[in-house]
Design a protein around this motif. Structure first.
Motif, PDB file in Angstrom:
ATOM      1  N   LEU A  46      74.168  48.310  17.651  1.00  0.00           N
ATOM      2  CA  LEU A  46      74.219  46.795  18.884  1.00  0.00           C
ATOM      3  C   LEU A  46      73.161  46.148  18.290  1.00  0.00           C
ATOM      4  N   THR A  75      71.338  42.438  19.460  1.00  0.00           N
ATOM      5  CA  THR A  75      70.980  41.580  20.671  1.00  0.00           C
ATOM      6  C   THR A  75      69.904  40.398  20.085  1.00  0.00           C
ATOM      7  N   ILE A  76      70.388  39.210  20.562  1.00  0.00           N
ATOM      8  CA  ILE A  76      69.279  38.029  20.238  1.00  0.00           C
ATOM      9  C   ILE A  76      68.207  38.113  21.517  1.00  0.00           C
ATOM     10  N   HIS A 134      75.316  39.406  22.089  1.00  0.00           N
ATOM     11  CA  HIS A 134      75.413  40.820  21.647  1.00  0.00           C
ATOM     12  C   HIS A 134      76.511  40.930  20.647  1.00  0.00           C
ATOM     13  N   VAL A 159      63.515  45.091  15.205  1.00  0.00           N
ATOM     14  CA  VAL A 159      63.843  43.388  15.070  1.00  0.00           C
ATOM     15  C   VAL A 159      63.966  42.880  13.799  1.00  0.00           C
ATOM     16  N   PHE A 212      67.448  42.087  17.850  1.00  0.00           N
ATOM     17  CA  PHE A 212      67.052  43.613  18.024  1.00  0.00           C
ATOM     18  C   PHE A 212      68.408  44.376  17.541  1.00  0.00           C
ATOM     19  N   GLU A 251      69.755  48.014  17.067  1.00  0.00           N
ATOM     20  CA  GLU A 251      69.612  49.075  17.807  1.00  0.00           C
ATOM     21  C   GLU A 251      70.544  50.072  16.950  1.00  0.00           C
ATOM     22  N   ARG A 286      64.507  47.055  27.232  1.00  0.00           N
ATOM     23  CA  ARG A 286      64.650  47.840  26.006  1.00  0.00           C
ATOM     24  C   ARG A 286      63.465  47.726  25.169  1.00  0.00           C
ATOM     25  N   VAL A 298      61.820  47.153  21.895  1.00  0.00           N
ATOM     26  CA  VAL A 298      62.438  46.447  20.755  1.00  0.00           C
ATOM     27  C   VAL A 298      61.407  46.525  19.525  1.00  0.00           C
ATOM     28  N   ASP A 299      59.868  46.748  19.863  1.00  0.00           N
ATOM     29  CA  ASP A 299      59.217  46.603  18.892  1.00  0.00           C
ATOM     30  C   ASP A 299      57.749  47.490  19.239  1.00  0.00           C
ATOM     31  N   PRO A 358      61.233  52.118  19.502  1.00  0.00           N
ATOM     32  CA  PRO A 358      62.440  51.302  19.615  1.00  0.00           C
ATOM     33  C   PRO A 358      63.638  52.012  19.892  1.00  0.00           C
ATOM     34  N   GLY A 359      64.209  51.196  21.067  1.00  0.00           N
ATOM     35  CA  GLY A 359      65.454  51.864  21.677  1.00  0.00           C
ATOM     36  C   GLY A 359      65.415  52.600  22.944  1.00  0.00           C
ATOM     37  N   ARG A 375      66.812  36.217  30.564  1.00  0.00           N
ATOM     38  CA  ARG A 375      66.461  37.302  29.684  1.00  0.00           C
ATOM     39  C   ARG A 375      64.998  36.866  29.079  1.00  0.00           C
ATOM     40  N   PHE A 396      62.357  43.854  25.766  1.00  0.00           N
ATOM     41  CA  PHE A 396      63.585  42.826  25.868  1.00  0.00           C
ATOM     42  C   PHE A 396      64.098  43.387  27.300  1.00  0.00           C
ATOM     43  N   GLU A 410      67.022  42.134  30.279  1.00  0.00           N
ATOM     44  CA  GLU A 410      68.219  41.296  30.522  1.00  0.00           C
ATOM     45  C   GLU A 410      68.894  41.855  31.505  1.00  0.00           C
TER      46      GLU A 410
END
Lengths: 268, 87
Positions: A20, A22-23, A35, A76, A93, A95, B5, B7-8, B17-18, B55, B81, B83
Motif C-alpha cells: 500500500l 500513501t502520499i 492511496h 518512505v 510511504f 508499506e 501509522r 512511516v519512519d 514502520p508499519g 491528514r 502519518f 489520516e
C-alpha cells in the motif's frame, strides 16, 4: 479511498502479499487521491487499485512498491510530481504486507504442540508433519495452520523451493529414520533456520549418519543442533521459547546475552 | 476512524514502520505506535484529524525537558502519518 481499503482488507484476510502506497507529504497530500494498492496477480499480471493523483507517479510508485514488497521492506520514498526519481516534491510511504514466514515442524510430539503455540504468537504460518497418522492430527495441534501426514522428505520436495531466509524448519522427532531425511531435505532449501532436537549423544550419532548420507561439514554448520538457546528450559513450553529465541537471534545476528549484561543500542 | 501509522524511525525506536493505531471519534483505540510513550498525544492528534479531515505528519523525538511530557525516552525519533479513513 474506500475501494483501496476494502480490497486491502480482503487480501490481508486471505494472506495475499500486497503493498500500500500513501502520499504522506508534499504535492497531493491534501487531494482527493493518495492511496495506491499494488500486488502481483496471476502470471505476469499486476493488480492496481486507487491513485496518487498522477498517472506517471502511479506507474513509477507501483513498480517500486512491487520491489519493496518482494524485499519485505516498508519505508518512505521521494519523487518528483510525475514520479521523477530525483524529485523531492512528493513523499510516499510504501508499506509491505508480505505473506507470513513459514515454520515447518517435523515430529508430532508434545514439544511440537508448545512450539506451534509460541510460533503462532510470533506470526508464523505453521505446518506440522509426521508420518504417523495417529499422532499427526488437528485435534492435537489445533493452532497449526496445517497438519500433514507424510514423510518429511516428501513434504520438503513439495514446498522446499518456497522456503526463504525468514522461514524455519524444526526437527523434533528424535528418530533417525525420520529426522535424517528431514535434515537432508531441509539442507537442500534456502531456509534460514534448521533446528534439530536431541541430546548431545543423539546429536553425535546423527552427525555420523548425516555424513554417511553425504552431507558435508559446511552443510552441517547450518544446523542448530541440539536445538535452542541455553536458558535452562525443561518443559515443552520453555523449550519452545528457547527455540524461537534462537531463531530471532540468528536472524538479527545478535549476542544472546542479557541486555543487562551488555551496553549499546537495544534496537538497530 | 483515524489511522496513525509509523512511516519512519530515526535512531533507536520502539516500533518499526508499519506499526499502526486506529482511533474512533468515541475515543476507542486499537493497536499502538510506540512502547506507550506517545500514544496519549497520538490520540489527541487523531481526534483532531477526525474532526478536520486534515491528514498530517507528526514527529515525536527525544524529550529531556520535563516541560514537554511527550517524547520518546529511548532517544530516537518517529514520524507518524495520521489520516481519516472514509470508507
Amino acid at each position: 479511498m474506500g475501494g483501496v481499503f476494502d480490497r486491502l482488507a480482503e487480501l490481508l484476510v486471505d494472506e495475499v502479499p500486497v503493498a500500500l502506497a500513501t502520499i504522506v507529504e508534499g504535492v497531493g497530500v491534501d487531494g482527493p487521491d493518495g492511496h495506491l494498492l499494488v500486488r502481483r496477480s496471476t502470471g505476469d499480471g499486476v493488480e492496481v487499485v486507487g491513485s496518487l493523483g498522477d498517472p506517471d507517479l502511479n506507474r513509477v510508485v507501483a513498480r517500486d512498491a512491487l520491489g519493496e514488497l518482494s524485499a519485505g521492506r516498508s519505508g518512505v520514498r521521494h519523487y518528483g510530481e510525475h514520479g521523477e526519481a530525483r524529485g523531492e516534491s512528493v513523499s510516499v510511504f510504501v508499506e509491505s504486507f508480505a505473506a507470513p514466514p513459514r515454520m515447518l515442524v517435523f515430529g508430532a510430539v508434545d514439544f511440537t504442540a508448545a512450539l506451534v503455540r509460541v510460533a503462532k504468537v510470533l506470526g508464523y504460518r505453521v505446518t506440522v508433519c509426521d508420518a504417523r497418522e495417529i499422532f499427526a492430527t488437528t485435534q492435537r495441534f489445533p493452532l497449526a495452520d496445517e497438519v500433514v501426514v507424510d514423510w518429511p522428505d516428501r513434504l520438503l520436495a513439495e514446498v522446499g523451493a518456497d522456503l526463504r531466509r525468514r522461514d524455519a524448519v524444526c526437527v523434533l522427532t528424535h528418530d533417525v529414520k525420520f529426522d535424517v531425511p528431514a535434515i537432508v531435505g531441509a539442507l537442500a532449501t534456502s531456509v534460514g533456520y534448521i533446528g534439530v532436537m536431541g541430546s548431545r549423544r543423539t546429536h553425535d550419532d546423527r552427525l555420523k549418519r548425516l555424513r554417511e548420507a553425504g552431507i558435508t561439514d559446511e552443510q552441517l554448520a547450518r544446523l542448530r543442533s541440539p536445538i535452542g538457546l541455553d536458558i535452562g528450559a525443561r518443559t515443552p513450553e520453555e523449550t519452545a521459547v528457547s527455540i524461537v529465541s534462537e531463531i530471532i537471534a540468528l536472524r538479527t545476528g545478535r549476542s544472546t546475552r542479557a541486555l543487562s549484561a551488555t551496553d549499546g543500542p537495544i534496537h538497530d | 476512524m483515524a489511522l496513525a501509522r509509523v512511516v519512519d524511525v530515526e535512531g533507536s525506536g520502539p516500533r518499526l514502520p508499519g506499526a499502526v493505531m486506529a482511533v474512533t471519534a468515541d475515543g476507542e483505540v486499537a493497536g499502538s505506535v510506540s512502547g506507550g510513550c506517545v500514544e496519549g498525544a497520538v490520540v489527541s492528534e487523531a481526534l483532531d484529524v477526525l474532526a478536520t479531515g486534515d491528514r498530517r505528519m507528526v514527529t515525536f523525538g527525544y524529550s529531556d525537558d520535563e516541560a514537554f511530557a511527550v517524547g520518546l525516552t529511548c532517544g530516537g525519533t518517529i514520524h507518524l502519518f495520521i489520516e481519516r479513513l472514509d470508507w
